[in-house]
Design a protein around this motif. Structure first.
Motif, PDB file in Angstrom:
ATOM      1  N   SER A 134       0.835  -1.207   0.000  1.00  0.00           N
ATOM      2  CA  SER A 134       0.000   0.000   0.000  1.00  0.00           C
ATOM      3  C   SER A 134       0.863   1.247   0.000  1.00  0.00           C
ATOM      4  N   THR A 178      -5.804   9.885   9.659  1.00  0.00           N
ATOM      5  CA  THR A 178      -5.120   8.660  10.089  1.00  0.00           C
ATOM      6  C   THR A 178      -5.881   7.955  11.204  1.00  0.00           C
ATOM      7  N   THR A 206      -9.202   6.314   9.655  1.00  0.00           N
ATOM      8  CA  THR A 206      -8.997   5.141   8.807  1.00  0.00           C
ATOM      9  C   THR A 206      -8.334   3.987   9.558  1.00  0.00           C
ATOM     10  N   THR A 207      -7.502   4.302  10.547  1.00  0.00           N
ATOM     11  CA  THR A 207      -6.874   3.235  11.334  1.00  0.00           C
ATOM     12  C   THR A 207      -7.919   2.474  12.146  1.00  0.00           C
ATOM     13  N   LEU A 261     -10.115   0.309   9.925  1.00  0.00           N
ATOM     14  CA  LEU A 261      -9.485  -0.963   9.537  1.00  0.00           C
ATOM     15  C   LEU A 261      -9.499  -1.962  10.684  1.00  0.00           C
ATOM     16  N   MET A 279      -8.104  10.087   1.625  1.00  0.00           N
ATOM     17  CA  MET A 279      -7.012   9.701   2.518  1.00  0.00           C
ATOM     18  C   MET A 279      -5.663   9.920   1.841  1.00  0.00           C
ATOM     19  N   ALA A 313       1.524   5.207   8.060  1.00  0.00           N
ATOM     20  CA  ALA A 313       0.065   5.185   8.146  1.00  0.00           C
ATOM     21  C   ALA A 313      -0.480   3.828   7.742  1.00  0.00           C
ATOM     22  N   ALA A 314       0.108   3.232   6.694  1.00  0.00           N
ATOM     23  CA  ALA A 314      -0.332   1.905   6.268  1.00  0.00           C
ATOM     24  C   ALA A 314      -0.074   0.875   7.356  1.00  0.00           C
ATOM     25  N   ARG A 357      -2.735   1.067   9.997  1.00  0.00           N
ATOM     26  CA  ARG A 357      -3.989   0.489   9.515  1.00  0.00           C
ATOM     27  C   ARG A 357      -3.930  -1.038   9.531  1.00  0.00           C
ATOM     28  N   ALA A 399      -3.988  -2.300  13.113  1.00  0.00           N
ATOM     29  CA  ALA A 399      -5.337  -2.246  13.681  1.00  0.00           C
ATOM     30  C   ALA A 399      -6.184  -3.393  13.164  1.00  0.00           C
ATOM     31  N   SER A 400      -6.049  -3.712  11.874  1.00  0.00           N
ATOM     32  CA  SER A 400      -6.782  -4.841  11.302  1.00  0.00           C
ATOM     33  C   SER A 400      -6.371  -6.139  11.982  1.00  0.00           C
TER      34      SER A 400
END
Length: 392
Positions: A109, A211, A214-215, A218, A314, A334-335, A338, A341-342
């Motif tokens: 990503s 951030t 979206t975090t 996810l 984003m 940032a990726a 995310r 968090a997933s």
């Protein structure tokens, strides 16, 4: 740009297949939601540490193509090994191998996306972001759908082999990318460079808002990776059909990402992210009410439609609120947040969904997405003290 989008989309297609295929493979061979959640998390969690490191390195290296290709080679090798060991070895072996493949996951990503400001001019960046969102969306549409179809019609092992093929084709496309000069030309100490990307995310309110939202989103979607296959029994469908729900979600998302992707040129991108997240969470609250798979499929499409503008916004937030020399670090950091968090969402789901049930899990996901939007709005507030300027 065609080589860029081809290589990026193939890599993302393989990655989107991995997330769903790993869950199906572990569930089929061990029937353990807990191990499925831990394995999915193991694939994602290393990115929390490696993302900032990889980003700092990407900003200063002329060898981005080699790094991207190596990531795909490792993925292919690990998938072949997993086919041999899942269900036939100690349980710890499966998540350990998944962690090896996930160590360079931010390349898929952030590693690709960080190249965009160098590859296209500023006046074409908004359109490039829309196509970038479509690349993510196309991969997320095709990945789970391909995994679900192959698992249902052929076998989950066949889905794993397609991941290997996609990774190999991505390597071929990556070799056609142009060599890019390092974005960071001065000799900043490496660890200072690593910390600088994270510090920039934290200290920049508008970027921080995007951030945070979206975090957390996810993280909620990580719960869905485990909950949706288990929820299929409630609508009289096999577990593998959950992949079509991800496809439906992304079909809606791609449509509005392409049609409304320029929203970030009219409104501040972090506000587009926040509103899209809140709207998608509200729609998702209706998912547990669906009494048939068709209704659930339609609700997934609607959720994707309202979520669609989020991804290009984003990207725009990262680009507008970060200097070019920090694009690699900001994107991969940032990726990594995310992805991490997933991973936590998958672990949580593997342990709690069997206890609370899938209907309550879906409601919890919807609520978390709405809360993510609210926290993102709070994160947008600039709390730095205002310094009065004397006018003498």
């Amino acid at each position: 740009m065609s080589s860029y989008y081809l290589s990026a989309t193939l890599a993302r297609f393989a990655d989107e297949m991995v997330a769903f295929t790993l869950v199906l493979l572990v569930l089929e061979r061990t029937d353990s939601p807990a191990l499925a959640g831990i394995t999915g998390a193991a694939y994602a969690l290393p990115a929390v540490v490696t993302g900032p490191l990889l980003g700092a390195w990407l900003d200063r290296t002329p060898y981005r193509r080699a790094a991207l290709a190596l990531n795909q080679a490792v993925l292919a090798l690990v998938m072949l090994t997993l086919l041999a060991v899942v269900g036939h070895s100690a349980h710890w072996v499966t998540p350990a191998l998944a962690a090896v493949a996930g160590a360079t996951l931010p390349m898929v990503s952030g590693g690709f996306t960080s190249m965009l400001p160098t590859l296209v001019s500023a006046d074409r960046l908004a359109r490039a972001n829309s196509f970038e969102a479509a690349s993510f969306g196309a991969a997320t549409i095709a990945g789970p759908a391909t995994a679900a179809t192959l698992a249902s019609v052929v076998s989950v092992e066949a889905a794993a082999l397609v991941i290997v093929v996609a990774a190999a084709l991505s390597i071929v496309a990556i070799t056609r990318l142009p060599a890019l000069p390092p974005a960071l030309t001065h000799h900043e100490p490496f660890m200072a460079s690593v910390v600088g990307g994270l510090a920039h995310l934290i200290r920049t309110p508008r970027l921080r808002a995007s951030t945070v939202t979206t975090t957390l989103l996810l993280g909620a979607f990580g719960v869905l990776l485990i909950a949706l296959p288990l929820h299929m029994a409630a609508v009289d469908m096999p577990r593998s059909t959950a992949g079509y729900l991800w496809t439906a979600l992304e079909i809606g998302s791609v449509v509005t990402a392409l049609l409304l992707g320029r929203l970030q040129t009219r409104w501040r991108p972090e506000y587009v992210v926040i509103v899209a997240a809140a709207a998608s969470g509200l729609v998702m609250a209706s998912w547990p009410l669906a009494t048939s798979f068709v209704v659930l499929l339609l609700l997934a499409v609607v959720t994707g439609l309202v979520e669609g503008p989020m991804l290009p916004a984003m990207f725009a937030a990262r680009q507008q609120y970060s200097p070019e020399a920090r694009q690699g670090r900001v994107s991969t950091t940032a990726a990594s947040l995310r992805v991490g968090a997933s991973a936590l969402g998958q672990v949580t789901a593997g342990l709690l969904v069997p206890i609370i049930g899938t209907h309550n899990a879906l409601l919890a996901v919807a609520g978390t997405v709405v809360v993510a939007a609210g926290l993102g709005r709070l994160a947008a507030v600039d709390r730095r003290p205002v310094v009065a300027v004397s006018r003498g």
